[in-house]
Write a protein that holds these residues in place. Sequence first.
Motif, mmCIF file in Angstrom:
data_model
loop_
_atom_site.group_PDB
_atom_site.id
_atom_site.type_symbol
_atom_site.label_atom_id
_atom_site.label_comp_id
_atom_site.label_asym_id
_atom_site.label_seq_id
_atom_site.Cartn_x
_atom_site.Cartn_y
_atom_site.Cartn_z
ATOM 1 N N GLN A 1 0.823 -1.201 0.000
ATOM 2 C CA GLN A 1 0.000 0.000 0.000
ATOM 3 C C GLN A 1 0.864 1.261 0.000
ATOM 4 O O GLN A 1 1.821 1.382 0.760
ATOM 5 C CB GLN A 1 -0.934 0.018 1.211
ATOM 6 C CG GLN A 1 -1.975 1.134 1.134
ATOM 7 C CD GLN A 1 -2.974 1.076 2.264
ATOM 8 O OE1 GLN A 1 -2.674 1.433 3.390
ATOM 9 N NE2 GLN A 1 -4.181 0.623 1.949
ATOM 10 N N ILE A 2 0.499 2.195 -0.860
ATOM 11 C CA ILE A 2 1.161 3.493 -0.963
ATOM 12 C C ILE A 2 0.128 4.569 -0.687
ATOM 13 O O ILE A 2 -0.990 4.521 -1.214
ATOM 14 C CB ILE A 2 1.788 3.694 -2.356
ATOM 15 C CG1 ILE A 2 2.825 2.611 -2.643
ATOM 16 C CG2 ILE A 2 2.427 5.070 -2.463
ATOM 17 C CD1 ILE A 2 3.371 2.664 -4.060
ATOM 18 N N GLU A 3 0.501 5.546 0.137
ATOM 19 C CA GLU A 3 -0.389 6.647 0.468
ATOM 20 C C GLU A 3 0.319 7.976 0.262
ATOM 21 O O GLU A 3 1.530 8.075 0.460
ATOM 22 C CB GLU A 3 -0.863 6.560 1.931
ATOM 23 C CG GLU A 3 -1.638 5.308 2.264
ATOM 24 C CD GLU A 3 -2.138 5.323 3.697
ATOM 25 O OE1 GLU A 3 -2.266 6.429 4.274
ATOM 26 O OE2 GLU A 3 -2.398 4.239 4.251
ATOM 27 N N GLY A 4 -0.465 8.964 -0.120
ATOM 28 C CA GLY A 4 0.067 10.317 -0.251
ATOM 29 C C GLY A 4 -1.059 11.323 -0.204
ATOM 30 O O GLY A 4 -2.203 10.999 -0.519
ATOM 31 N N GLU A 5 -0.744 12.540 0.232
ATOM 32 C CA GLU A 5 -1.756 13.587 0.273
ATOM 33 C C GLU A 5 -1.109 14.959 0.127
ATOM 34 O O GLU A 5 0.097 15.135 0.348
ATOM 35 C CB GLU A 5 -2.564 13.526 1.573
ATOM 36 C CG GLU A 5 -1.787 13.849 2.820
ATOM 37 C CD GLU A 5 -2.668 13.812 4.062
ATOM 38 O OE1 GLU A 5 -3.634 13.028 4.093
ATOM 39 O OE2 GLU A 5 -2.396 14.581 4.997
ATOM 40 N N ARG A 6 -1.942 15.911 -0.248
ATOM 41 C CA ARG A 6 -1.513 17.297 -0.408
ATOM 42 C C ARG A 6 -2.641 18.185 0.077
ATOM 43 O O ARG A 6 -3.828 17.893 -0.165
ATOM 44 C CB ARG A 6 -1.213 17.579 -1.874
ATOM 45 C CG ARG A 6 -0.774 19.010 -2.158
ATOM 46 C CD ARG A 6 -0.666 19.259 -3.649
ATOM 47 N NE ARG A 6 -0.368 20.658 -3.920
ATOM 48 C CZ ARG A 6 -0.704 21.288 -5.039
ATOM 49 N NH1 ARG A 6 -1.350 20.636 -5.976
ATOM 50 N NH2 ARG A 6 -0.392 22.547 -5.222
ATOM 51 N N SER A 7 -2.304 19.257 0.761
ATOM 52 C CA SER A 7 -3.340 20.147 1.278
ATOM 53 C C SER A 7 -2.919 21.597 1.101
ATOM 54 O O SER A 7 -1.734 21.912 0.991
ATOM 55 C CB SER A 7 -3.621 19.855 2.758
ATOM 56 O OG SER A 7 -2.471 20.101 3.552
ATOM 57 N N GLN A 8 -3.917 22.482 1.078
ATOM 58 C CA GLN A 8 -3.691 23.921 0.982
ATOM 59 C C GLN A 8 -4.714 24.635 1.848
ATOM 60 O O GLN A 8 -5.877 24.231 1.932
ATOM 61 C CB GLN A 8 -3.817 24.410 -0.462
ATOM 62 C CG GLN A 8 -2.647 24.048 -1.357
ATOM 63 C CD GLN A 8 -1.418 24.909 -1.093
ATOM 64 O OE1 GLN A 8 -1.434 25.778 -0.228
ATOM 65 N NE2 GLN A 8 -0.355 24.673 -1.832
ATOM 66 N N TYR A 9 -4.270 25.708 2.502
ATOM 67 C CA TYR A 9 -5.147 26.514 3.351
ATOM 68 C C TYR A 9 -4.934 27.977 3.000
ATOM 69 O O TYR A 9 -3.796 28.443 2.918
ATOM 70 C CB TYR A 9 -4.808 26.261 4.823
ATOM 71 C CG TYR A 9 -5.563 27.139 5.793
ATOM 72 C CD1 TYR A 9 -6.870 26.855 6.147
ATOM 73 C CD2 TYR A 9 -4.960 28.275 6.354
ATOM 74 C CE1 TYR A 9 -7.566 27.651 7.033
ATOM 75 C CE2 TYR A 9 -5.640 29.081 7.241
ATOM 76 C CZ TYR A 9 -6.946 28.762 7.580
ATOM 77 O OH TYR A 9 -7.623 29.566 8.463
ATOM 78 N N TRP A 10 -6.021 28.683 2.756
ATOM 79 C CA TRP A 10 -5.950 30.109 2.453
ATOM 80 C C TRP A 10 -6.871 30.873 3.394
ATOM 81 O O TRP A 10 -7.952 30.383 3.742
ATOM 82 C CB TRP A 10 -6.387 30.399 1.018
ATOM 83 C CG TRP A 10 -5.535 29.803 -0.046
ATOM 84 C CD1 TRP A 10 -4.418 30.340 -0.631
ATOM 85 C CD2 TRP A 10 -5.726 28.547 -0.710
ATOM 86 N NE1 TRP A 10 -3.921 29.505 -1.586
ATOM 87 C CE2 TRP A 10 -4.701 28.393 -1.656
ATOM 88 C CE3 TRP A 10 -6.687 27.531 -0.581
ATOM 89 C CZ2 TRP A 10 -4.595 27.276 -2.473
ATOM 90 C CZ3 TRP A 10 -6.586 26.412 -1.379
ATOM 91 C CH2 TRP A 10 -5.537 26.297 -2.321
ATOM 92 N N ILE A 11 -6.476 32.054 3.777
ATOM 93 C CA ILE A 11 -7.341 32.969 4.508
ATOM 94 C C ILE A 11 -7.318 34.307 3.787
ATOM 95 O O ILE A 11 -6.252 34.753 3.325
ATOM 96 C CB ILE A 11 -6.926 33.095 5.987
ATOM 97 C CG1 ILE A 11 -7.962 33.907 6.765
ATOM 98 C CG2 ILE A 11 -5.524 33.683 6.133
ATOM 99 C CD1 ILE A 11 -7.821 33.811 8.266
ATOM 100 N N ASP A 12 -8.458 34.935 3.679
ATOM 101 C CA ASP A 12 -8.628 36.055 2.773
ATOM 102 C C ASP A 12 -9.442 37.161 3.430
ATOM 103 O O ASP A 12 -10.532 36.893 3.949
ATOM 104 C CB ASP A 12 -9.380 35.544 1.533
ATOM 105 C CG ASP A 12 -9.212 36.440 0.334
ATOM 106 O OD1 ASP A 12 -8.347 37.316 0.356
ATOM 107 O OD2 ASP A 12 -9.965 36.234 -0.638
ATOM 108 N N PRO A 13 -8.959 38.421 3.460
ATOM 109 C CA PRO A 13 -9.828 39.511 3.902
ATOM 110 C C PRO A 13 -10.910 39.760 2.857
ATOM 111 O O PRO A 13 -10.671 39.611 1.657
ATOM 112 C CB PRO A 13 -8.875 40.707 4.010
ATOM 113 C CG PRO A 13 -7.778 40.391 3.051
ATOM 114 C CD PRO A 13 -7.630 38.899 3.054
ATOM 115 N N VAL A 14 -12.102 40.113 3.302
ATOM 116 C CA VAL A 14 -13.209 40.291 2.361
ATOM 117 C C VAL A 14 -14.019 41.525 2.715
ATOM 118 O O VAL A 14 -14.025 41.997 3.854
ATOM 119 C CB VAL A 14 -14.156 39.065 2.341
ATOM 120 C CG1 VAL A 14 -13.448 37.838 1.828
ATOM 121 C CG2 VAL A 14 -14.759 38.817 3.720
#
Length: 206
Positions: A112-125
Amino acid sequence: MPEPPPPKYDIDVGFKDIKNSIKFALMLAGQYKTEHIITQFNFSSLILESEAITPYELVLQDNIIKLTYMAGDIGVGYRVVKNPKFEFDALLGAKFIFFKIGLKTNAIGIGQIEGERSQYWIDPVIGTNLRYRPHPKIELIGYGDIGPTVFNTYNTSQFMLGANYMFTKTFMVSFGYRSYHLDFPRKEAIFNGNVKGWIMKVGFQF
């Protein structure tokens, strides 16, 4: 030589296409009003998990892809116009977007091979609320916001339009449409495009 750009995939799916892949879904919203000030929040989350079929099925088997999406916003504003028929609010705040994509696969001869990627953004609105009451039991509502690109290299925006029906002074049901637009730099993006569709909410007010 510059690195080749990552592959890009165009995806256009509706609820009927992903309903069997939904592992979790949630949407929450709330408001608190005083005579002149309003605070509010919106939150939504969606987790999809599905098996992927690849051209390398003889080598890579049981390919499970999991996509996690969470987004929310909080705003504080001034009630510019407020009367029994019409309300208008001007808002400042922030919103966040979180994406994570992961893959599990069984490779013959390796395991078994596992991998992941994530991104987090915060934005003034900056945003606005609109509310119109053509009838004591009916409210037409609208909300929109935009993340100013002067602060970052990407932009996000959303709008919601809908109608509330007041069964009592406390209990209501809302029907509407929401569109959430995301446009991030290609090297950072996990998803660019629109998350959109019809929504129904059950609400209480005090």
